[in-house]
Design an enzyme around this catalytic site. Structure first.
Site, PDB file in Angstrom:
ATOM      1  N   LYS A 129       3.067  11.364 -11.908  1.00 43.77           N
ATOM      2  CA  LYS A 129       2.237  10.436 -12.677  1.00 43.77           C
ATOM      3  C   LYS A 129       3.001   9.130 -12.853  1.00 43.77           C
ATOM      4  CE  LYS A 129       0.025  13.578 -15.899  1.00 43.77           C
ATOM      5  NZ  LYS A 129      -0.221  13.689 -17.341  1.00 43.77           N
ATOM      6  N   ASN A 187       0.916  20.232 -22.685  1.00 42.30           N
ATOM      7  CA  ASN A 187       0.539  19.472 -23.890  1.00 42.30           C
ATOM      8  C   ASN A 187       0.829  20.228 -25.175  1.00 42.30           C
ATOM      9  OD1 ASN A 187      -0.384  17.226 -22.522  1.00 42.30           O
ATOM     10  ND2 ASN A 187      -2.417  18.119 -22.232  1.00 42.30           N
ATOM     11  N   LYS A 223       8.749  22.733 -15.018  1.00 42.58           N
ATOM     12  CA  LYS A 223       7.689  21.726 -14.893  1.00 42.58           C
ATOM     13  C   LYS A 223       7.160  21.689 -13.463  1.00 42.58           C
ATOM     14  CE  LYS A 223       5.691  17.368 -15.866  1.00 42.58           C
ATOM     15  NZ  LYS A 223       5.721  16.010 -16.368  1.00 42.58           N
ATOM     16  N   HIS A 247       1.512  18.430 -28.364  1.00 38.43           N
ATOM     17  CA  HIS A 247       1.174  17.024 -28.125  1.00 38.43           C
ATOM     18  C   HIS A 247      -0.142  16.586 -28.752  1.00 38.43           C
ATOM     19  CE1 HIS A 247       4.614  17.137 -25.498  1.00 38.43           C
ATOM     20  NE2 HIS A 247       4.454  15.876 -25.136  1.00 38.43           N
ATOM     21  N   ARG A 298      -1.927  22.883 -16.194  1.00 36.37           N
ATOM     22  CA  ARG A 298      -1.000  21.806 -16.548  1.00 36.37           C
ATOM     23  C   ARG A 298      -1.187  21.384 -18.006  1.00 36.37           C
ATOM     24  NH1 ARG A 298       0.360  16.919 -12.348  1.00 36.37           N
ATOM     25  NH2 ARG A 298       1.748  15.692 -13.661  1.00 36.37           N
ATOM     26  N   GLU A 330      11.268  18.385 -25.399  1.00 39.73           N
ATOM     27  CA  GLU A 330      10.483  18.791 -24.218  1.00 39.73           C
ATOM     28  C   GLU A 330      11.083  20.051 -23.576  1.00 39.73           C
ATOM     29  OE1 GLU A 330       7.624  17.268 -23.767  1.00 39.73           O
ATOM     30  OE2 GLU A 330       7.900  15.252 -24.627  1.00 39.73           O
ATOM     31  N   HIS A 371       0.763  13.456 -30.642  1.00 36.45           N
ATOM     32  CA  HIS A 371       0.286  12.093 -30.352  1.00 36.45           C
ATOM     33  C   HIS A 371      -0.308  11.446 -31.599  1.00 36.45           C
ATOM     34  CE1 HIS A 371       0.013  13.033 -25.808  1.00 36.45           C
ATOM     35  NE2 HIS A 371       1.059  12.280 -26.050  1.00 36.45           N
ATOM     36  N   HIS A 377       8.578   9.806 -29.855  1.00 32.91           N
ATOM     37  CA  HIS A 377       7.755  10.786 -29.153  1.00 32.91           C
ATOM     38  C   HIS A 377       8.315  12.200 -29.364  1.00 32.91           C
ATOM     39  CE1 HIS A 377       5.031  12.442 -26.203  1.00 32.91           C
ATOM     40  NE2 HIS A 377       6.059  13.032 -25.619  1.00 32.91           N
ATOM     41  N   GLU A 405      -3.981  18.103 -12.789  1.00 36.63           N
ATOM     42  CA  GLU A 405      -4.259  18.332 -14.205  1.00 36.63           C
ATOM     43  C   GLU A 405      -5.683  18.806 -14.454  1.00 36.63           C
ATOM     44  OE1 GLU A 405      -3.142  14.964 -16.648  1.00 36.63           O
ATOM     45  OE2 GLU A 405      -2.203  16.347 -18.040  1.00 36.63           O
ATOM     46  N   ARG A 440       0.807  -1.240   0.000  1.00 42.92           N
ATOM     47  CA  ARG A 440       0.000   0.000   0.000  1.00 42.92           C
ATOM     48  C   ARG A 440       0.829   1.274   0.000  1.00 42.92           C
ATOM     49  NH1 ARG A 440      -2.966  -3.091   3.602  1.00 42.92           N
ATOM     50  NH2 ARG A 440      -4.771  -4.031   2.577  1.00 42.92           N
TER      51      ARG A 440
HETATM   52  N1  LIG Z   1       5.128  10.322 -15.789  1.00 42.62           N
HETATM   53  C1  LIG Z   1       5.158  11.326 -16.627  1.00 42.62           C
HETATM   54  O1  LIG Z   1       4.768  12.451 -16.296  1.00 42.62           O
HETATM   55  C2  LIG Z   1       5.714  11.110 -17.993  1.00 42.62           C
HETATM   56  C3  LIG Z   1       6.008  12.218 -18.807  1.00 42.62           C
HETATM   57  C4  LIG Z   1       6.570  11.984 -20.052  1.00 42.62           C
HETATM   58  C5  LIG Z   1       6.803  10.674 -20.482  1.00 42.62           C
HETATM   59  N2  LIG Z   1       6.497   9.617 -19.665  1.00 42.62           N
HETATM   60  C6  LIG Z   1       6.733   8.235 -20.094  1.00 42.62           C
HETATM   61  O2  LIG Z   1       8.135   8.078 -20.284  1.00 42.62           O
HETATM   62  C7  LIG Z   1       8.337   7.024 -21.233  1.00 42.62           C
HETATM   63  C8  LIG Z   1       9.433   7.440 -22.175  1.00 42.62           C
HETATM   64  O3  LIG Z   1      10.613   7.633 -21.438  1.00 42.62           O
HETATM   65  P1  LIG Z   1      12.036   7.676 -22.142  1.00 42.62           P
HETATM   66  O4  LIG Z   1      11.977   8.529 -23.339  1.00 42.62           O
HETATM   67  O5  LIG Z   1      12.994   7.988 -21.069  1.00 42.62           O
HETATM   68  O6  LIG Z   1      12.204   6.203 -22.702  1.00 42.62           O
HETATM   69  P2  LIG Z   1      12.783   4.827 -22.100  1.00 42.62           P
HETATM   70  O7  LIG Z   1      12.628   4.749 -20.644  1.00 42.62           O
HETATM   71  O8  LIG Z   1      12.211   3.748 -22.931  1.00 42.62           O
HETATM   72  O9  LIG Z   1      14.342   4.960 -22.436  1.00 42.62           O
HETATM   73  C9  LIG Z   1      14.750   4.985 -23.786  1.00 42.62           C
HETATM   74  C10 LIG Z   1      15.838   3.958 -24.053  1.00 42.62           C
HETATM   75  O10 LIG Z   1      17.082   4.438 -23.553  1.00 42.62           O
HETATM   76  C11 LIG Z   1      17.688   3.478 -22.706  1.00 42.62           C
HETATM   77  N3  LIG Z   1      18.445   4.247 -21.721  1.00 42.62           N
HETATM   78  C12 LIG Z   1      17.956   4.949 -20.679  1.00 42.62           C
HETATM   79  N4  LIG Z   1      18.933   5.642 -20.100  1.00 42.62           N
HETATM   80  C13 LIG Z   1      20.073   5.375 -20.761  1.00 42.62           C
HETATM   81  C14 LIG Z   1      21.408   5.818 -20.645  1.00 42.62           C
HETATM   82  N5  LIG Z   1      21.767   6.741 -19.754  1.00 42.62           N
HETATM   83  N6  LIG Z   1      22.322   5.306 -21.511  1.00 42.62           N
HETATM   84  C15 LIG Z   1      21.966   4.422 -22.462  1.00 42.62           C
HETATM   85  N7  LIG Z   1      20.706   3.987 -22.646  1.00 42.62           N
HETATM   86  C16 LIG Z   1      19.771   4.466 -21.802  1.00 42.62           C
HETATM   87  C17 LIG Z   1      16.552   2.665 -22.171  1.00 42.62           C
HETATM   88  O11 LIG Z   1      16.981   1.381 -21.779  1.00 42.62           O
HETATM   89  C18 LIG Z   1      15.623   2.606 -23.376  1.00 42.62           C
HETATM   90  O12 LIG Z   1      16.030   1.591 -24.237  1.00 42.62           O
HETATM   91  C19 LIG Z   1       7.003   6.751 -21.888  1.00 42.62           C
HETATM   92  O13 LIG Z   1       6.504   5.522 -21.429  1.00 42.62           O
HETATM   93  C20 LIG Z   1       6.114   7.895 -21.416  1.00 42.62           C
HETATM   94  O14 LIG Z   1       4.773   7.516 -21.273  1.00 42.62           O
HETATM   95  C21 LIG Z   1       5.965   9.831 -18.439  1.00 42.62           C
HETATM   96 ZN   LIG Z   2       6.006  14.680 -24.313  1.00 42.31          ZN
END
Ligand SMILES: NC(=O)c1ccc[n+]([C@@H]2O[C@H](COP(=O)([O-])OP(=O)(O)OC[C@H]3O[C@@H](n4cnc5c(N)ncnc54)[C@H](O)[C@@H]3O)[C@@H](O)[C@H]2O)c1
Ligand SMILES: [Zn+2]
Length: 363
Positions: free
Chosen positions: A146, A248, A230, A251, A244, A188, A255, A267, A240, A124
């Site tokens: 999130k 977007n 942010k 986006h 917030r 971003e 998207h 993305h 949101e 929990r």
């Molecule tokens: N929670 C939120 O507010 C929020 C906001 C934006 C995006 N997201 C989420 O984030 C995700 C995308 O995140 P991302 O772009 O970081 O992608 P990711 O986590 O898939 O990382 C991208 C790739 O890079 C690799 N990697 C990570 N760090 C590395 C490093 N230092 N050196 C070498 N390789 C490395 C990972 O293994 C992966 O293969 C999506 O699922 C999206 O929905 C969440």
């Molecule tokens: Zn984004």
């Protein structure tokens, strides 16, 4: 060594700091000891990050007398699902972690989102610490609370809000990040400047080359500046309900581009094209002057992100936008800049303007 940059985040649910410092991964033990009395800690990471960055973190925690339980899951968005959550729960519960045992997310946004959800639900709720390793995770995903996973019917459909007790950012880990991922994170950053900070935009115009050249001191400043933007937006609107939505920007178009391209456009690339479309729509509606439009397009191009030449038919992209979850009462909502550093929300855009903006991306 410069002292760490610290960005405070204040929410009604509590306060935490985002720490930013080159080399911080090797000092994780000292920072974490100041946050918890637990002598055990869970680390969730993926099979791309683990071989590159896990050891220094573990070593530093061990030096602070903290034992670590590690769950390594396969990398990639396709593994952001409940099956992978199951593996993480198994690993952590198998090692008998307790209510007070913090769990660290060491990885990109995929690991951050999944680990945050695990931390929200395991026993929990256990304390959660983020160590983001992609630029996108540093400036975007690690701020805001999130968490969650995808469902076969859509992205991020299962989740919860769960705030970390701290975010530890070491920009040196970006040296191993594939360049395309770095550019995606810059999309971003550019977004943040356009929606909130004209001076930040000016600085980024002059200095984006330092980010691409992986100047870690510059990246530390850039990340600190972006998490602060942010964080301020999230503080003002934690669930949101209002401003917030400014995050977007780019986006709604983005998207749709991402999904119609079947993720051929990443993305960041999709958001880049989306920001171009939104900027052109704003200019078309005479909300934004030509010189601001040109500066926005130039900066996105300087980041090595696409600003045209879209290899998609605009018609299916246009249709896909109407399925976006942000459609309210059948009306598409767009975040449009009326000057650099400021945006407005509009739900009354003529369809012709939207379509023309998309069509302009093909050229
Ligand atoms: N929670 C939120 O507010 C929020 C906001 C934006 C995006 N997201 C989420 O984030 C995700 C995308 O995140 P991302 O772009 O970081 O992608 P990711 O986590 O898939 O990382 C991208 C790739 O890079 C690799 N990697 C990570 N760090 C590395 C490093 N230092 N050196 C070498 N390789 C490395 C990972 O293994 C992966 O293969 C999506 O699922 C999206 O929905 C969440
Ligand atoms: Zn984004």
């Amino acid at each position: 060594m410069k002292p760490p940059l610290k960005v405070p985040v204040n929410l009604s649910s509590g306060h935490y700091d985002i720490w930013i410092q080159p080399g911080l991964r090797e000092r994780a033990g000292a920072v974490v000891s100041g946050l918890t009395h637990s002598k055990k800690l869970g680390i969730v990471t993926d099979d791309q990050v683990a071989p590159r960055h896990l050891e220094p973190v573990r070593k530093s925690l061990a030096a602070a007398g903290i034992e670590t339980v590690v769950a390594i899951v396969p990398a990639g968005e396709q593994h952001k699902n409940i099956e992978t959550l199951g593996q993480i729960y198994d690993a952590l519960l198998g090692a008998k972690i307790e209510r007070s045992t913090p769990v660290i997310a060491l990885g990109g946004g995929v690991i951050g989102d999944m680990t945050g959800f695990v931390a929200a639900t395991l026993l929990r709720g256990v304390p959660f610490i983020q160590m983001p390793t992609t630029l996108l995770a540093m400036v975007d995903a690690s701020v805001g609370g999130k968490t969650g996973v995808n469902h076969p019917t859509g992205k991020n459909l299962i989740g919860a809000f769960h705030q970390p007790i701290a975010v530890l950012i070491d920009p040196e880990v970006l040296r191993t990040l594939p360049e395309r991922e770095l550019r995606g994170g810059l999309a971003e950053c550019i977004k943040h400047e356009i929606i909130r900070d004209a001076e930040g935009f000016d600085r980024l115009e002059k200095e984006i080359g330092k980010a691409l050249a992986l100047d870690v001191d510059y990246l530390a400043d850039l990340v600190a500046h972006n998490v602060a933007i942010k964080a301020r937006v999230v503080e003002a609107d934690p669930f949101e309900e209002g401003e917030r939505a400014h995050l977007n920007f780019g986006h709604t178009f983005g998207h749709a581009i991402e999904s119609v391209s079947r993720y051929e456009y990443s993305h960041g690339e999709s958001v880049a094209l989306g920001m171009i479309a939104a900027t052109r729509a704003a200019n078309d509606l005479k909300m934004l002057d030509n010189s601001s439009r040109d500066r926005i397009e130039k900066l996105i191009g300087q980041a090595g992100l696409p600003i045209g030449g879209m290899k998609l038919d605009p018609q299916p992209v246009f249709s896909a936008m109407y399925f976006d979850k942000k459609v309210k009462a059948g009306k598409l909502r767009f975040v449009l800049p009326d000057r650099i550093g400021h945006v407005v929300i509009r739900d009354d855009l003529p369809e012709r303007t939207i379509f023309e903006a998309l069509r302009s991306l093909v050229a």
